[in-house]
Structures are given as structure tokens and as C-alpha cells.
Design a protein around this motif. Structure first.
Motif, PDB file in Angstrom:
ATOM      1  N   THR A  49       0.844  -1.196   0.000  1.00  0.00           N
ATOM      2  CA  THR A  49       0.000   0.000   0.000  1.00  0.00           C
ATOM      3  C   THR A  49       0.877   1.242   0.000  1.00  0.00           C
ATOM      4  O   THR A  49       2.095   1.169   0.246  1.00  0.00           O
ATOM      5  N   LEU A  50       0.233   2.371  -0.302  1.00  0.00           N
ATOM      6  CA  LEU A  50       0.947   3.642  -0.253  1.00  0.00           C
ATOM      7  C   LEU A  50       1.529   3.861   1.135  1.00  0.00           C
ATOM      8  O   LEU A  50       2.662   4.335   1.283  1.00  0.00           O
ATOM      9  N   ARG A  51       0.772   3.543   2.171  1.00  0.00           N
ATOM     10  CA  ARG A  51       1.221   3.716   3.542  1.00  0.00           C
ATOM     11  C   ARG A  51       2.474   2.884   3.820  1.00  0.00           C
ATOM     12  O   ARG A  51       3.437   3.368   4.412  1.00  0.00           O
ATOM     13  N   SER A 105       2.643  10.658  -2.316  1.00  0.00           N
ATOM     14  CA  SER A 105       1.562  10.652  -3.310  1.00  0.00           C
ATOM     15  C   SER A 105       1.734  11.801  -4.292  1.00  0.00           C
ATOM     16  O   SER A 105       1.568  11.641  -5.508  1.00  0.00           O
ATOM     17  N   ARG A 106       2.072  13.011  -3.747  1.00  0.00           N
ATOM     18  CA  ARG A 106       2.225  14.180  -4.603  1.00  0.00           C
ATOM     19  C   ARG A 106       3.408  14.010  -5.563  1.00  0.00           C
ATOM     20  O   ARG A 106       3.311  14.292  -6.760  1.00  0.00           O
ATOM     21  N   CYS A 107       4.548  13.547  -5.042  1.00  0.00           N
ATOM     22  CA  CYS A 107       5.741  13.326  -5.891  1.00  0.00           C
ATOM     23  C   CYS A 107       5.465  12.292  -6.984  1.00  0.00           C
ATOM     24  O   CYS A 107       5.863  12.456  -8.144  1.00  0.00           O
ATOM     25  N   PHE A 108       4.826  11.199  -6.609  1.00  0.00           N
ATOM     26  CA  PHE A 108       4.546  10.114  -7.559  1.00  0.00           C
ATOM     27  C   PHE A 108       3.649  10.619  -8.690  1.00  0.00           C
ATOM     28  O   PHE A 108       3.882  10.305  -9.865  1.00  0.00           O
ATOM     29  N   LYS A 109       2.617  11.399  -8.335  1.00  0.00           N
ATOM     30  CA  LYS A 109       1.677  11.923  -9.324  1.00  0.00           C
ATOM     31  C   LYS A 109       2.381  12.872 -10.289  1.00  0.00           C
ATOM     32  O   LYS A 109       2.161  12.834 -11.507  1.00  0.00           O
ATOM     33  N   GLN A 110       3.255  13.713  -9.736  1.00  0.00           N
ATOM     34  CA  GLN A 110       3.964  14.669 -10.578  1.00  0.00           C
ATOM     35  C   GLN A 110       4.896  13.983 -11.571  1.00  0.00           C
ATOM     36  O   GLN A 110       5.022  14.410 -12.720  1.00  0.00           O
ATOM     37  N   THR A 112       4.853  10.624 -12.620  1.00  0.00           N
ATOM     38  CA  THR A 112       4.290   9.560 -13.464  1.00  0.00           C
ATOM     39  C   THR A 112       2.951   9.917 -14.093  1.00  0.00           C
ATOM     40  O   THR A 112       2.485   9.184 -14.977  1.00  0.00           O
ATOM     41  N   ASN A 113       2.372  11.016 -13.619  1.00  0.00           N
ATOM     42  CA  ASN A 113       1.009  11.386 -14.062  1.00  0.00           C
ATOM     43  C   ASN A 113       0.006  10.293 -13.722  1.00  0.00           C
ATOM     44  O   ASN A 113      -1.022  10.129 -14.402  1.00  0.00           O
ATOM     45  N   MET A 114       0.318   9.525 -12.686  1.00  0.00           N
ATOM     46  CA  MET A 114      -0.559   8.457 -12.205  1.00  0.00           C
ATOM     47  C   MET A 114      -0.526   8.463 -10.681  1.00  0.00           C
ATOM     48  O   MET A 114       0.460   8.871 -10.081  1.00  0.00           O
ATOM     49  N   THR A 115      -1.615   7.960 -10.089  1.00  0.00           N
ATOM     50  CA  THR A 115      -1.581   7.778  -8.643  1.00  0.00           C
ATOM     51  C   THR A 115      -0.842   6.496  -8.319  1.00  0.00           C
ATOM     52  O   THR A 115      -0.634   5.639  -9.195  1.00  0.00           O
ATOM     53  N   PHE A 116      -0.460   6.359  -7.072  1.00  0.00           N
ATOM     54  CA  PHE A 116       0.202   5.131  -6.624  1.00  0.00           C
ATOM     55  C   PHE A 116      -0.661   3.917  -6.939  1.00  0.00           C
ATOM     56  O   PHE A 116      -0.176   2.916  -7.495  1.00  0.00           O
ATOM     57  N   ASN A 117      -1.948   3.987  -6.599  1.00  0.00           N
ATOM     58  CA  ASN A 117      -2.830   2.833  -6.810  1.00  0.00           C
ATOM     59  C   ASN A 117      -3.054   2.550  -8.291  1.00  0.00           C
ATOM     60  O   ASN A 117      -3.168   1.386  -8.700  1.00  0.00           O
ATOM     61  N   ASP A 118      -3.116   3.608  -9.115  1.00  0.00           N
ATOM     62  CA  ASP A 118      -3.289   3.404 -10.557  1.00  0.00           C
ATOM     63  C   ASP A 118      -2.091   2.638 -11.140  1.00  0.00           C
ATOM     64  O   ASP A 118      -2.247   1.722 -11.935  1.00  0.00           O
ATOM     65  N   TYR A 119      -0.878   3.047 -10.728  1.00  0.00           N
ATOM     66  CA  TYR A 119       0.320   2.378 -11.243  1.00  0.00           C
ATOM     67  C   TYR A 119       0.393   0.937 -10.758  1.00  0.00           C
ATOM     68  O   TYR A 119       0.718   0.020 -11.520  1.00  0.00           O
ATOM     69  N   LEU A 120       0.102   0.712  -9.464  1.00  0.00           N
ATOM     70  CA  LEU A 120       0.117  -0.638  -8.907  1.00  0.00           C
ATOM     71  C   LEU A 120      -0.875  -1.524  -9.639  1.00  0.00           C
ATOM     72  O   LEU A 120      -0.548  -2.674 -10.002  1.00  0.00           O
TER      73      LEU A 120
END
Length: 515
Positions: free
Chosen positions: A433-435, A449-454, A456-464
């Protein structure tokens, strides 16, 4: 055509001798002239005439001087004396100095024709006998040398051939081996004959005494006498010429293994063993080169190993360049040491390949999907003869895995995001999980979450989810896994939930423009 030199201090006499008979009709040509014995000696050294016709009395350095000098120098040419003096003492002195014939001036043409016919036949007969003796001695020397190379007792061989004395000096052995390649089978005889001609020529012009031994239709062994450093350099020059000229003339290559230097002929079998040992290293070092036993011995030390765990870790992090670098460093280390058996390299690489394949390709169906075949490292590597081909084989294994992983690759320079992606790739089949990732990286979930989105243009859960779906797709495509089984293997306990996600994934995959 045999060569004649005319020696007389009177030009008119020399001109007359040129015209008195048709020299070509008796198998000769005029190679040069001289006006006295001293001049004749100088020209004989460069012109190498077969016959010298000389006056016996000349103003300076006469014919007797010439005869005595040629006898002293053990020159092979025949001497015909033509003189205006029939005094027996002159004739006796000329014959004592090895004159072939003595003719009086003015020269009787018929007698000169007869003498030239006789001397021609004698020269040709002596040459034939000399060539036959030389050929016999060469064959005998080759036969004896080959026995010694193969370990026969030196004293027994010499006692069995009392007419032969092995040349004195220090020795080194070289094995010249034609490198096998596709197409050689059809051209083998032609290629081998070319090698034979090149070796024969280089041996004939070498300043060293070299014994050539036929081993088989792909190999020659040369035993080279090396009395000093100059002789050693000359030997290497000869071997380099053979290697270079063979490649230029045939388009094929040879590899040459050379031994250390031995002081006694009864140790030739040791030099032969050394040659075969280093020649086997062409599988490591490659073809078309000279491999020296002295360098081989100097580089004996422990064998390098491959850090398979580092390679697997690099692949998991999508750092395929690092994986290749680790492998290439191993092969580079092997080449530097040059004394490692090819079988050891095959075994080390096979072990590494098995670990990599087990980690990234869990079953035979996935293996076919990734590599296009069922990979059998031990069997496949055992059939590869050259180290460069082994290196290419293992790198192709890595390349195939990379090609199937490229769909998951996201370029980023953000260390935090890189580590997050590495953890997803490593633990996608667990309850990640993100946590849990944020805690492992000692950052807040909001910051991660903010760094990952910037990046990859995806959320952590979207990429997983995307990564899990693509891994599941590979399993399902093999036809050996049900959807529920694939769901479990990629980290989903709820097969129905997974099924809905997978259906949506397939829809986007098949119709990307509608996504």
C-alpha cells in the motif's frame, strides 16, 4: 634456365663467347660478366650463376684465385676454364681447385657444346638428388619430431634413427589451428592447402630452423629453434605473417598457441602440451590471434564469479544497463586471466541464467512467451564453443526480459519515485500500500503521493493496478491459468474484483484510442 657468368680480362673474348654458341639451345642464359677474379667473386654473390666460364690468366686476380676462392666458400657453381695455355701444371692446378673442365683457346665449338650439355645434365642430376635427399630428410625430421611431440622416448627415437641428429638449440612449439566457421566444410581442402603454402613460404624465408609437422586437416605444429632473443622475435614475426596472410588470402582465420622455451629436444612433448592448453583458450579470448603460454602461466589465479543477486536486483529495478555491466565485467575479467577453462565459464553463466529465469519467468508457458522457447541453460551453453557467444547468449536472456518489462518502465530522476516503483515491482504480489511504502521510505503518504503523481502522471494505486494487470495478462495469455489463479499470483484475494479490473484493462489494451 640455368645461368652462366663469363670471366675474362679481354672484352673481345667475352663478346665472342656470347656469340659462339646458342646458349638458350643448351639450356643456359648469360647472367653477367667480369674482367677479373675479384670482380667475379663480388658478382657471383648477387647473381648466383650455375656455371662460371673463366680465363685462367688475367692481368689481376686470375682464374686460379677465383677457383680457390669459390672452393674456399663452398660455392655450388661449376667452373669451366678456358685458356691459351696447355701446360699440364695449369691444368693440374685448375682441377685441384675444383674446375669442372679445361678447354684450350681457340675454343672448339663442338667441344664447348658437349661440355655445356654435360654440365647441364650434371647440375640437374645433382639438384634432383639433392631435392630427393632434402625431401627424405624433411619427412624423416617431421616423423621424428611428431613422435617427440606426442611423448615418445627421446633416446629410443634417436637410437631407431641413427642417421638423423636433432638440431642443437633451444626450442619453442607453435600449433596453428584453422578456426572453425560455417562454410568451412565445403572449402576445407582448398583452405588447408592455402595454409600449407603460406606456412611453407614463411618457413623457407625464416632465419630460424623450423620443423613443420602435419597434425590433422585443421592443424600444423611448428617446432622452432630459438637460440637467442633475436631468434624469438623472428619466430613471432613468422607466426604473425602466417596469421595475417592466411586471413588476407582465404577470408578464414587461424589461432596460434605458442609454448614456453625448452633447452632440450626430449622436452618437446611438454611444449606440445602447453600449446594445446593455451590453444583451448581461444574459446575465451576469441579467434585470429596468437596466445602465448608465458602470459597464460603469468595470469593463473582464482576464477572470477558473477554476483547473481546484484543482477536480479538490478532487473527488478528495471536497471538493465547495470545488469549487463555486471555480466560484461565478469567476461572482461575472464579474458584478462586467460587461463580459465571454457567449461567453467559455461557452468558459471548457466547457474546465473537459471536463477534469473526462475525469478522472472515462473513457468514454461511464461518462458515461451518471453523467450520464444523453453530455455535450457546447461544444454544450450554446453554447445557453445566461444566465450563471446556465451556472453551474447546471457545478454540476450536479459534483453528478452527487458523487452517484456518495457511496458512497465517509467523514466524519472526522482529518487523517491524510483524507489517506490522498485518496491512495487518487487512486492506487487503482496499486500503493498501507499502507507507501507511511505513508512519504508520514511516520508509522509501525502508527500509521496504528490511526488509520484507529478513524476508519473498516475496515482500510486493506478500504477500498482496497471503493473498487476500486465503481469496477470502475461500469465493468462499462456492459457495455463484461470483468472482466479492469476488474481492470486498478482496479489488479489477477491477474484471477482480482479475480474472487473482485468476486463477493463483488456478493453483499454485492445482499443487504446477509446481509453
Amino acid at each position: 634456365m640455368l645461368k652462366v657468368m663469363l670471366v675474362d680480362d679481354e672484352v673481345i673474348i667475352r663478346q665472342g663467347l656470347k656469340k659462339i654458341i646458342n646458349w638458350q639451345s643448351v639450356g643456359f642464359e648469360i647472367a653477367g660478366e667480369a674482367s677479373n677474379g675479384a670482380e667475379a667473386i663480388e658478382k657471383i654473390a648477387s647473381l648466383s650463376p650455375d656455371v662460371v666460364i673463366t680465363d685462367i690468366r688475367m692481368a689481376s686476380s686470375d682464374g686460379i684465385y677465383l677457383l680457390q676462392e669459390l672452393k674456399k666458400r663452398k660455392t655450388d657453381c661449376k667452373i669451366i676454364v678456358i685458356s691459351g695455355y696447355d701446360d699440364f701444371s695449369y691444368i693440374q692446378e685448375a682441377m685441384a681447385a675444383n674446375a669442372y673442365s679445361y678447354l684450350l683457346k681457340p675454343v672448339d665449338i663442338d667441344k664447348l657444346y658437349k661440355v655445356m650439355d654435360e654440365v647441364r645434365e650434371k647440375i640437374l642430376s645433382e639438384r634432383q638428388t639433392k631435392n630427393e635427399v632434402k625431401a627424405y630428410n624433411t619427412l624423416l625430421e617431421e616423423k621424428i619430431t611428431l613422435k617427440l611431440l606426442n611423448g615418445a622416448d627421446y633416446n629410443e627415437v634417436m637410437q631407431s634413427n641413427p642417421q638423423y641428429k636433432f638440431p642443437d638449440g633451444n626450442y619453442m612449439t607453435a600449433i596453428i589451428s584453422i578456426d572453425r566457421k560455417s562454410g568451412l566444410t565445403d572449402e576445407k581442402t582448398k583452405v588447408f592447402l592455402s595454409l600449407t603454402e603460406i606456412i611453407d613460404y614463411e618457413v623457407s624465408i625464416s632465419e630460424n630452423h623450423i620443423i613443420k609437422c602435419f597434425v590433422d586437416n585443421l592443424k600444423y605444429a611448428l617446432v622452432i629453434s630459438v637460440k637467442d632473443e633475436y631468434c624469438y622475435d623472428e619466430a613471432i614475426k613468422t607466426l604473425n605473417n602466417i596469421l595475417t596472410n592466411f586471413s588476407k588470402q582465404t577470408g578464414f582465420t587461424v589461432t596460434i598457441g605458442i609454448s614456453g622455451i625448452f633447452r632440450r629436444a626430449n622436452m618437446l612433448f611438454r611444449s606440445y602440451e602447453q600449446c594445446n592448453k593455451v590453444l583451448a583458450q581461444k574459446a575465451i579470448m576469441g579467434n585470429n590471434r596468437i596466445i602465448d603460454y608465458i602470459l597464460y602461466r603469468a595470469n593463473k589465479n582464482s576464477e572470477p564469479t558473477i554476483n547473481s543477486n546484484l543482477i536480479i536486483s538490478a532487473i527488478k529495478s528495471d536497471d538493465f544497463k547495470k545488469a549487463h555491466d555486471i555480466l560484461n565485467e565478469y567476461f572482461s575479467d575472464v579474458i584478462k586471466r586467460i587461463n580459465i577453462p571454457i567449461s567453467s565459464v559455461q557452468s558459471t553463466v548457466a547457474e546465473t541464467a537459471i536463477l534469473i529465469i526462475k525469478t522472472f519467468v515462473p513457468d514454461s508457458d511464461s518462458m515461451i512467451l518471453v523467450f520464444g522457447r523453453i530455455v535450457k541453460p546447461i544444454l544450450e551453453l554446453g554447445q557453445i564453443e566461444l566465450m563471446v557467444d556465451i556472453q551474447n547468449w546471457i545478454n540476450e536472456i536479459i534483453d528478452s526480459i527487458e523487452n517484456h518489462s518495457n511496458a512497465f518502465l517509467i523514466e524519472t530522476n526522482n529518487v523517491l519515485v524510483k524507489k517506490t516503483i522498485e518496491m512495487i515491482h518487487d512486492k506487487y504480489d503482496t499486500h503493498i500500500t501507499l502507507r507501507s511504502v511511505a513508512d519504508a521510505l520514511f516520508v509522509s503518504t501525502r508527500h509521496l503521493s504528490r511526488c509520484f503523481k507529478q513524476e508519473t502522471n498516475m496515482t500510486f494505486n493506478d500504477y500498482l493496478t496497471m503493473y498487476r494487470m500486465r503481469k496477470a495478462d502475461i500469465l493468462i495469455e499462456t492459457g495455463n491459468y484461470k483468472i482466479s489463479e492469476a488474481a492470486s499470483l498478482v496479489g488479489y484475494s477477491d477474484a471477482k474484483y480482479f475480474s472487473n479490473l482485468y476486463r477493463e484493462f483488456k478493453h483499454k489494451k485492445e482499443k487504446p484510442d477509446m481509453a
